[in-house]
Structure formats: C-alpha cells, structure tokens
Design a protein around this motif. Structure first.
Motif, PDB file in Angstrom:
ATOM      1  N   UNK A 151       4.870 -45.999  39.418  1.00 21.34           N
ATOM      2  CA  UNK A 151       6.080 -45.400  39.971  1.00 21.34           C
ATOM      3  C   UNK A 151       7.288 -45.746  39.108  1.00 21.34           C
ATOM      4  N   UNK A 152       7.995 -44.729  38.668  1.00 21.49           N
ATOM      5  CA  UNK A 152       9.206 -44.929  37.881  1.00 21.49           C
ATOM      6  C   UNK A 152      10.375 -45.038  38.852  1.00 21.49           C
ATOM      7  N   UNK A 168       7.963 -49.264  28.764  1.00 22.80           N
ATOM      8  CA  UNK A 168       6.993 -48.764  27.789  1.00 22.80           C
ATOM      9  C   UNK A 168       6.657 -47.302  28.049  1.00 22.80           C
ATOM     10  N   UNK A 169       6.484 -46.962  29.340  1.00 27.04           N
ATOM     11  CA  UNK A 169       6.043 -45.619  29.683  1.00 27.04           C
ATOM     12  C   UNK A 169       7.173 -44.602  29.732  1.00 27.04           C
ATOM     13  N   UNK A 170       8.418 -45.087  29.771  1.00 26.08           N
ATOM     14  CA  UNK A 170       9.551 -44.174  29.843  1.00 26.08           C
ATOM     15  C   UNK A 170       9.522 -43.090  28.784  1.00 26.08           C
ATOM     16  N   UNK A 171       9.453 -43.457  27.493  1.00 23.79           N
ATOM     17  CA  UNK A 171       9.419 -42.445  26.432  1.00 23.79           C
ATOM     18  C   UNK A 171       8.183 -41.550  26.520  1.00 23.79           C
ATOM     19  N   UNK A 172       7.034 -42.143  26.906  1.00 20.36           N
ATOM     20  CA  UNK A 172       5.801 -41.359  27.015  1.00 20.36           C
ATOM     21  C   UNK A 172       5.927 -40.343  28.143  1.00 20.36           C
ATOM     22  N   UNK A 173       6.565 -40.764  29.243  1.00 24.13           N
ATOM     23  CA  UNK A 173       6.699 -39.888  30.405  1.00 24.13           C
ATOM     24  C   UNK A 173       7.508 -38.639  30.097  1.00 24.13           C
ATOM     25  N   UNK A 174       8.481 -38.776  29.191  1.00 23.07           N
ATOM     26  CA  UNK A 174       9.303 -37.617  28.852  1.00 23.07           C
ATOM     27  C   UNK A 174       8.487 -36.547  28.134  1.00 23.07           C
ATOM     28  N   UNK A 175       7.429 -36.976  27.416  1.00 22.48           N
ATOM     29  CA  UNK A 175       6.582 -36.026  26.693  1.00 22.48           C
ATOM     30  C   UNK A 175       5.347 -35.630  27.498  1.00 22.48           C
ATOM     31  N   UNK A 176       4.770 -36.607  28.219  1.00 19.40           N
ATOM     32  CA  UNK A 176       3.567 -36.356  29.021  1.00 19.40           C
ATOM     33  C   UNK A 176       3.830 -36.883  30.436  1.00 19.40           C
ATOM     34  N   UNK A 177       4.555 -36.118  31.260  1.00 22.97           N
ATOM     35  CA  UNK A 177       5.034 -36.599  32.558  1.00 22.97           C
ATOM     36  C   UNK A 177       3.973 -37.009  33.565  1.00 22.97           C
ATOM     37  N   UNK A 178       2.730 -36.556  33.392  1.00 23.80           N
ATOM     38  CA  UNK A 178       1.704 -36.912  34.380  1.00 23.80           C
ATOM     39  C   UNK A 178       0.634 -37.833  33.816  1.00 23.80           C
ATOM     40  N   UNK A 179       0.830 -38.323  32.605  1.00 19.68           N
ATOM     41  CA  UNK A 179      -0.198 -39.132  31.953  1.00 19.68           C
ATOM     42  C   UNK A 179      -0.433 -40.466  32.656  1.00 19.68           C
ATOM     43  N   UNK A 181       2.444 -42.150  34.659  1.00 20.69           N
ATOM     44  CA  UNK A 181       3.541 -42.533  35.549  1.00 20.69           C
ATOM     45  C   UNK A 181       4.048 -41.317  36.305  1.00 20.69           C
ATOM     46  N   UNK A 182       4.986 -41.583  37.234  1.00 21.79           N
ATOM     47  CA  UNK A 182       5.593 -40.499  37.997  1.00 21.79           C
ATOM     48  C   UNK A 182       6.887 -41.013  38.631  1.00 21.79           C
ATOM     49  N   UNK A 183       7.959 -40.213  38.627  1.00 26.88           N
ATOM     50  CA  UNK A 183       9.206 -40.632  39.280  1.00 26.88           C
ATOM     51  C   UNK A 183       9.001 -40.729  40.789  1.00 26.88           C
ATOM     52  N   UNK A 184       9.594 -41.725  41.409  1.00 29.96           N
ATOM     53  CA  UNK A 184       9.439 -41.893  42.853  1.00 29.96           C
ATOM     54  C   UNK A 184       9.976 -40.683  43.604  1.00 29.96           C
ATOM     55  N   UNK A 185      11.004 -40.019  43.037  1.00 33.39           N
ATOM     56  CA  UNK A 185      11.558 -38.834  43.700  1.00 33.39           C
ATOM     57  C   UNK A 185      10.523 -37.717  43.795  1.00 33.39           C
TER      58      UNK A 185
END
Length: 220
Positions: A151-152, A168-179, A181-185
């Motif tokens: 959860x982000x 660590x996952x922040x930059x990855x999430x911007x390119x692969x949003x479901x790999x 992590x996921x935003x709590x919203x």
C-alpha cells in the motif's frame, strides 16, 4: 442501505519487556462509522461507535442492521509480535465477521493481502489466507476479498520496512502501477465501487490489478 466501516487503532499495540501484548489502558478500539440513508433523505446520518475488541460480544448491537460491511483491520508482527498479529488479523477480524453476519449483514468486504494463502510458510500471508478461509463458511450472500500489493500511503505511525518499499517502489509504480504496489486511495475507491456493482459470484477475490482498474480516479 446501512453501511459500516471498521478500522483498527494500531496505537493500542505495544511491545515491552521483550514480549508483545495489548495494552489494557488503551482499549482495543473498533471505530465503526455507520452511514444511514433514511427513506427520502439524501443526506446520510453518520454515527461512530467505539468498542473493546476483547469484549466484542458485549457490543453485538453495533453490528446489527447493516447491509454492507467493510473490514480493514490489521497490524504487523513488528508492532504486535506473532501472537498479537494473529489475534488482530485473524481473531478480531473473524469475530467481527461473525457478529456482522448475525446482525444481518449480507455483503462483507475484507481487505486482505496479495499472496494470501493459508498454506504459506510466511506468517503474514498464512494468517491472511486463513481468515479468508474461515469467513467464507459463515455464508454471507456476498463475500468480497481484496488482495492489494504494498500500500502506497503515508502513515502517522512508523513502519520502516513499508517506508523503504514505498521509496523503492515509487518510481516503479509510476511506470508499472500494478506490478508490486497500489495507492491506498485506489483500494478505497475500488471497495466502494465494487459494492455498487451487481453481484456475480457469491465469493469473489480481487487481486491487485483488478483493484487498481476498479479504483481508477474518474477523469476530470
């Protein structure tokens, strides 16, 4: 419809003297936000109830008369120790589900975790999978399980491991949003949106990508 949402106050967990336990002075609290839509009144009435998790049976009335329930209880082994973690993520969750079912709840929504599996050798995933398996036989008309990845979210409490993964996952999430992590919203929007969708299977499991797709923010 009458809906309730529960959240666990993690501040009531502590570790002292080498053994983790639940403080008695800080009650194990269940903050139950109940929104009621009376017939002909578009403005919901919001009621908050506080109960002691160790005496949930004494608060059975709080769980009565709701159509839909959202359960997002949880802590960590680091915060509560192994026994405390099982107590919160399994025992409290299962008891809440039992009271909700007895109180007339027809649709129970459970936030679980990616990789939840009752046969897992990893305690966190094993407990998450076990409580899913134990709730299913209760026989809700609809049982929705959400298995988000990391959860982000910015928490007030300190979770070093989660903080590290967010960085660590922040930059990855911007390119692969479901790999990974996921935003709590996104999880919140998905749980609400799914409630409004006609039921398909009696028991449904939504993995991270399905949660993300369902919880996309509406375009402006």
């Amino acid at each position: 419809k009458r809906l309730w949402r529960g959240s666990f106050s993690r501040r009531s967990l502590s570790s002292e003297g080498g053994s983790s336990h639940l403080k008695t002075k800080r009650l194990r609290t269940w903050r139950c936000n109940v929104k009621i839509w009376p017939c002909g009144n578009p403005n919901p009435i919001k009621v908050q109830e506080v109960v002691d998790f160790e005496k949930l049976d004494d608060y059975a009335a709080v769980f009565q008369g709701h159509d839909v329930g959202y359960c997002c209880l949880g802590t960590t082994k680091a915060k509560a120790g192994a026994d405390g973690f099982i107590r919160v993520d399994h025992d409290y969750v299962l008891k809440s589900a039992e009271l909700a079912k007895a109180g007339g709840c027809s649709h129970f929504n459970l936030e679980s975790s990616k990789g939840a599996d009752k046969t897992s050798g990893f305690l966190y995933l094993k407990v998450k999978g076990q409580v899913e398996a134990d709730i299913e036989p209760l026989g809700f008309e609809r049982f929705s399980v959400y298995r988000p990845a990391v959860l982000m979210v910015d928490r007030q409490e300190s979770r070093p491991t989660e903080w590290f993964f967010r960085k660590v996952l922040g930059p990855i999430s911007s390119m692969f949003p479901t790999a990974m992590s996921i935003p709590i919203q996104s999880v919140t929007r998905a749980m609400v949106a799914n409630t409004l969708i006609p039921a398909g299977d009696k028991v449904e499991i939504l993995e991270n990508k399905a949660i993300y797709d369902l919880g996309k923010a509406p375009e402006k």
